[in-house]
Design a protein around this motif. Structure first.
Motif, PDB file in Angstrom:
ATOM      1  N   ASP A 183       2.504  31.337  60.549  1.00 30.33           N
ATOM      2  CA  ASP A 183       3.651  31.176  61.433  1.00 30.33           C
ATOM      3  C   ASP A 183       3.845  32.491  62.191  1.00 30.33           C
ATOM      4  O   ASP A 183       4.074  33.542  61.589  1.00 30.33           O
ATOM      5  N   VAL A 184       3.733  32.428  63.519  1.00 34.08           N
ATOM      6  CA  VAL A 184       3.809  33.637  64.336  1.00 34.08           C
ATOM      7  C   VAL A 184       5.164  33.779  65.021  1.00 34.08           C
ATOM      8  O   VAL A 184       5.308  34.566  65.965  1.00 34.08           O
ATOM      9  N   SER A 185       6.173  33.044  64.540  1.00 32.48           N
ATOM     10  CA  SER A 185       7.488  33.095  65.182  1.00 32.48           C
ATOM     11  C   SER A 185       8.030  34.511  65.226  1.00 32.48           C
ATOM     12  O   SER A 185       8.520  34.977  66.260  1.00 32.48           O
ATOM     13  N   ALA A 186       7.953  35.216  64.100  1.00 28.91           N
ATOM     14  CA  ALA A 186       8.479  36.583  64.056  1.00 28.91           C
ATOM     15  C   ALA A 186       7.617  37.538  64.868  1.00 28.91           C
ATOM     16  O   ALA A 186       8.126  38.500  65.454  1.00 28.91           O
ATOM     17  N   ASP A 187       6.306  37.287  64.937  1.00 32.54           N
ATOM     18  CA  ASP A 187       5.408  38.178  65.680  1.00 32.54           C
ATOM     19  C   ASP A 187       5.705  38.166  67.173  1.00 32.54           C
ATOM     20  O   ASP A 187       5.390  39.138  67.880  1.00 32.54           O
ATOM     21  N   LEU A 188       6.278  37.084  67.673  1.00 30.57           N
ATOM     22  CA  LEU A 188       6.583  37.019  69.098  1.00 30.57           C
ATOM     23  C   LEU A 188       7.635  38.047  69.513  1.00 30.57           C
ATOM     24  O   LEU A 188       7.738  38.400  70.681  1.00 30.57           O
ATOM     25  N   GLY A 190       7.669  41.100  68.181  1.00 37.32           N
ATOM     26  CA  GLY A 190       7.113  42.432  68.004  1.00 37.32           C
ATOM     27  C   GLY A 190       7.498  43.024  66.657  1.00 37.32           C
ATOM     28  O   GLY A 190       8.198  42.391  65.859  1.00 37.32           O
ATOM     29  N   PRO A 191       7.081  44.268  66.368  1.00 35.94           N
ATOM     30  CA  PRO A 191       6.307  45.112  67.271  1.00 35.94           C
ATOM     31  C   PRO A 191       4.854  44.640  67.404  1.00 35.94           C
ATOM     32  O   PRO A 191       4.464  43.750  66.666  1.00 35.94           O
ATOM     33  N   PRO A 192       4.074  45.176  68.338  1.00 34.22           N
ATOM     34  CA  PRO A 192       4.383  46.359  69.142  1.00 34.22           C
ATOM     35  C   PRO A 192       5.285  46.087  70.332  1.00 34.22           C
ATOM     36  O   PRO A 192       5.793  47.012  70.927  1.00 34.22           O
ATOM     37  N   HIS A 193       5.492  44.826  70.713  1.00 28.43           N
ATOM     38  CA  HIS A 193       6.377  44.562  71.846  1.00 28.43           C
ATOM     39  C   HIS A 193       6.901  43.151  71.744  1.00 28.43           C
ATOM     40  O   HIS A 193       6.309  42.282  71.099  1.00 28.43           O
ATOM     41  N   ARG A 194       8.030  42.923  72.389  1.00 26.64           N
ATOM     42  CA  ARG A 194       8.604  41.583  72.451  1.00 26.64           C
ATOM     43  C   ARG A 194       7.871  40.782  73.517  1.00 26.64           C
ATOM     44  O   ARG A 194       7.724  41.228  74.652  1.00 26.64           O
ATOM     45  N   HIS A 195       7.402  39.602  73.153  1.00 27.18           N
ATOM     46  CA  HIS A 195       6.678  38.774  74.109  1.00 27.18           C
ATOM     47  C   HIS A 195       7.650  38.209  75.142  1.00 27.18           C
ATOM     48  O   HIS A 195       8.760  37.790  74.816  1.00 27.18           O
ATOM     49  N   LYS A 231      13.440  35.178  59.880  1.00 22.04           N
ATOM     50  CA  LYS A 231      14.471  35.149  60.903  1.00 22.04           C
ATOM     51  C   LYS A 231      13.868  35.491  62.252  1.00 22.04           C
ATOM     52  O   LYS A 231      13.108  36.425  62.371  1.00 22.04           O
ATOM     53  N   THR A 232      14.234  34.739  63.228  1.00 16.84           N
ATOM     54  CA  THR A 232      13.691  34.912  64.572  1.00 16.84           C
ATOM     55  C   THR A 232      14.794  35.313  65.530  1.00 16.84           C
ATOM     56  O   THR A 232      15.935  34.873  65.399  1.00 16.84           O
ATOM     57  N   ASP A 233      14.463  36.132  66.468  1.00 11.48           N
ATOM     58  CA  ASP A 233      15.407  36.565  67.471  1.00 11.48           C
ATOM     59  C   ASP A 233      15.954  35.352  68.214  1.00 11.48           C
ATOM     60  O   ASP A 233      15.186  34.553  68.748  1.00 11.48           O
ATOM     61  N   PRO A 234      17.272  35.170  68.269  1.00 14.15           N
ATOM     62  CA  PRO A 234      17.828  34.002  68.977  1.00 14.15           C
ATOM     63  C   PRO A 234      17.410  33.938  70.437  1.00 14.15           C
ATOM     64  O   PRO A 234      17.348  32.874  71.022  1.00 14.15           O
ATOM     65  N   LEU A 495      12.956  47.586  67.156  1.00 11.37           N
ATOM     66  CA  LEU A 495      12.518  47.348  65.786  1.00 11.37           C
ATOM     67  C   LEU A 495      12.297  45.872  65.583  1.00 11.37           C
ATOM     68  O   LEU A 495      13.038  45.025  66.067  1.00 11.37           O
ATOM     69  N   LYS A 496      11.280  45.576  64.807  1.00 13.24           N
ATOM     70  CA  LYS A 496      10.996  44.187  64.465  1.00 13.24           C
ATOM     71  C   LYS A 496      12.072  43.658  63.524  1.00 13.24           C
ATOM     72  O   LYS A 496      12.469  44.329  62.583  1.00 13.24           O
ATOM     73  N   MET A 497      12.558  42.475  63.784  1.00 12.27           N
ATOM     74  CA  MET A 497      13.600  41.883  62.937  1.00 12.27           C
ATOM     75  C   MET A 497      12.994  41.488  61.604  1.00 12.27           C
ATOM     76  O   MET A 497      11.925  40.934  61.535  1.00 12.27           O
TER      77      MET A 497
END
Length: 498
Positions: A183-188, A190-195, A231-234, A495-497
């Motif tokens: 699950d790449v939800s959190a990776d979107l 970042g880091p290294p950057h917000r997609h 947890k994913t950024d809203p 910072l990554k959540m």
């Protein structure tokens, strides 16, 4: 004999249950006013407006997997005059404009319609077709594809097949391969950057279906983590939605150049929402072919010219009779020795790097007036097409014909301002700079450089220009002039959540 009695002695069409004297004579005329579900005998075609005979499988079509966003994709069009299976077909009379060709919706037609109404189960022609069931895959099916070398990832229960994108990924192929099945939800975030929003829309083009059952995280060191614990950024969550294929502003089945001119104020937003599909610009096959080029045309065509100018003008310079500023003043002219060749050549390379930046920033990224049809078309031909389809490999390098016009103009300017030998040597250096630029540009889109290398950093930098920062990051082969003119792409510290 009543009509109802007659139907008991006749065979029935298995497709629509309507009475017909024989299955072989079913010509579809008994379907007037009813849904076009009768297939008829072999070779039979309904009247104009008949339904397509192909069904829809449970898997998404190529067009469904290929679109970009609500503004980028249209569904495949039905043939001209085609109707949906739930729509009515017209009555076809036995003879047009002749005896007995009266409207079949007369008395006899009405009585036959009564028979059909009693023997067929009909749906309203206005009723919309039921949507196909969503495609879903079990965890075992996903694992089989991963074992076969595919690169599938998921966001919650949504599955994405990124196998065809791994080499294009700015972060490198290995980074995506390492997350296959996860699950790449959190990776979107970042880091290294917000997609960016464009990156999330891009991801939706690779959507293939949903994961069956309660979505679970990947197996990492023997531990299964639930997707609910991530947890994913809203800000990101609304972007992960199905692509609406029906809202694109252009018809992708037709050449785009004339269409984009009519987009007006919507053009700038539309052209900066990239898609993964090739583009056709012109109706003419010849002009269309001249607007494309394979990458290896650049070195094949321009390297010999660069070597010729270098050698011929080096020989002229070696004769010792070349003087700089001679056209302005013989008293203050400067003789150029043979050793000046490398310096002049390098100056040509640097001159091209400046031109690369200026052309990219002020010409390719001009914002055409929304009410100027032709300026919008010009922008799309020059550079907009590349931002719309950044991985259309036939449009990544300059085609030879338009490139030759620009190169000839560049040579004429140098020849007018400088002595022939000096201008020729600088032209050769600039031509080499152009070749390097085009090759680097192609590699930044299709190459997979090693992490930490110069080209890896430039690939990431250029991807940010395409997907998030179209008004900065104009350097392709280097960031030199972005530094000088303060147009560097800003860093995104966060910072990554957890």
């Amino acid at each position: 004999m009543s009509v109802h009695a007659a139907t008991r002695d006749r065979k029935s069409c298995s497709a629509c249950l309507c009475p017909s004297p024989s299955l072989s004579s079913c010509d579809g005329t008994h379907l007037a006013g009813a849904p076009s579900t009768c297939l008829g005998p072999p070779g039979w075609q309904p009247a104009a407006g008949g339904p397509p005979s192909s069904g829809r499988s449970g898997f998404p079509s190529a067009n469904e997997e290929e679109g970009a966003s609500g503004l980028e994709q249209r569904p495949a069009e039905r043939p001209m005059g085609g109707r949906h299976a739930n729509e009515q077909v017209r009555w076809r009379t036995a003879r047009q404009d002749g005896p007995g060709s009266r409207d079949v919706r007369g008395e006899l037609g009405c009585r036959r319609a009564e028979v059909r109404a009693s023997s067929c189960e009909l749906r309203s022609p206005a009723m919309a077709p039921a949507p196909p069931p969503a495609v879903s895959f079990s965890p075992a099916e996903v694992q089989r594809r991963l074992a076969a070398g595919a690169c599938w990832v998921r966001c919650g229960a949504r599955l994405y097949d990124l196998t065809g994108f791994v080499r294009h990924h700015p972060g490198g192929e290995q980074l995506l391969r390492a997350r296959a099945g996860e699950d790449v939800s959190a990776d979107l975030d970042g880091p290294p950057h917000r997609h960016s929003a464009n990156a999330r829309r891009w991801l939706e083009q690779y959507y293939v279906g949903d994961l069956k059952g309660d979505p679970q995280g990947s197996v990492e060191n023997g531990t299964v983590t639930s997707a609910n614990t991530q947890k994913t950024d809203p800000w990101m969550e609304p972007k992960l939605k199905a692509v609406d294929w029906d809202k694109d502003l252009v018809d992708w089945q037709k050449p785009l150049l004339w269409q984009v001119g009519h987009l007006g104020e919507k053009y700038d937003e539309w052209v900066h929402q990239p898609v993964i599909r090739p583009i056709r610009l012109f109706h003419s096959d010849l002009i269309e072919a001249l607007s494309k080029s394979v990458w290896y045309n650049v070195p094949i065509i321009w390297m010999p010219l660069m070597l010729y100018f270098s050698w011929s003008h080096y020989r002229t310079l070696a004769q010792g009779n070349v003087r700089l500023f001679e056209s302005f003043s013989t008293e203050y002219s400067v003789a150029l020795p043979q050793s000046a060749f490398p310096g002049l050549f390098v100056m040509g390379v640097l001159l091209w790097s400046l031109l690369e930046y200026l052309i990219h920033r002020f010409l390719f990224h001009m914002k055409p007036p929304r009410d100027s049809h032709y300026l919008i078309m010009l922008h799309f031909v020059l550079h907009g097409q590349h931002h719309k389809a950044p991985f259309d490999e036939s449009r990544l390098v300059f085609p030879p014909v338009p490139a030759s016009l620009g190169i000839a103009f560049f040579y004429i300017i140098l020849r007018l301002l400088l002595p022939e030998a000096v201008g020729g040597i600088m032209f050769a250096g600039g031509l080499l700079g152009y070749i390097i630029y085009d090759m680097i540009h192609y590699y930044l889109h299709f190459g997979s450089p090693h992490k930490g290398s110069y080209l890896y950093n430039m690939k990431t930098y250029h991807a940010k220009h395409h997907f998030a920062h179209q008004k900065s990051g104009y350097g392709i082969s280097s960031k030199l002039w972005d530094h000088f003119f303060h147009t560097l792409i800003p860093e995104e510290p966060h910072l990554k959540m957890q």
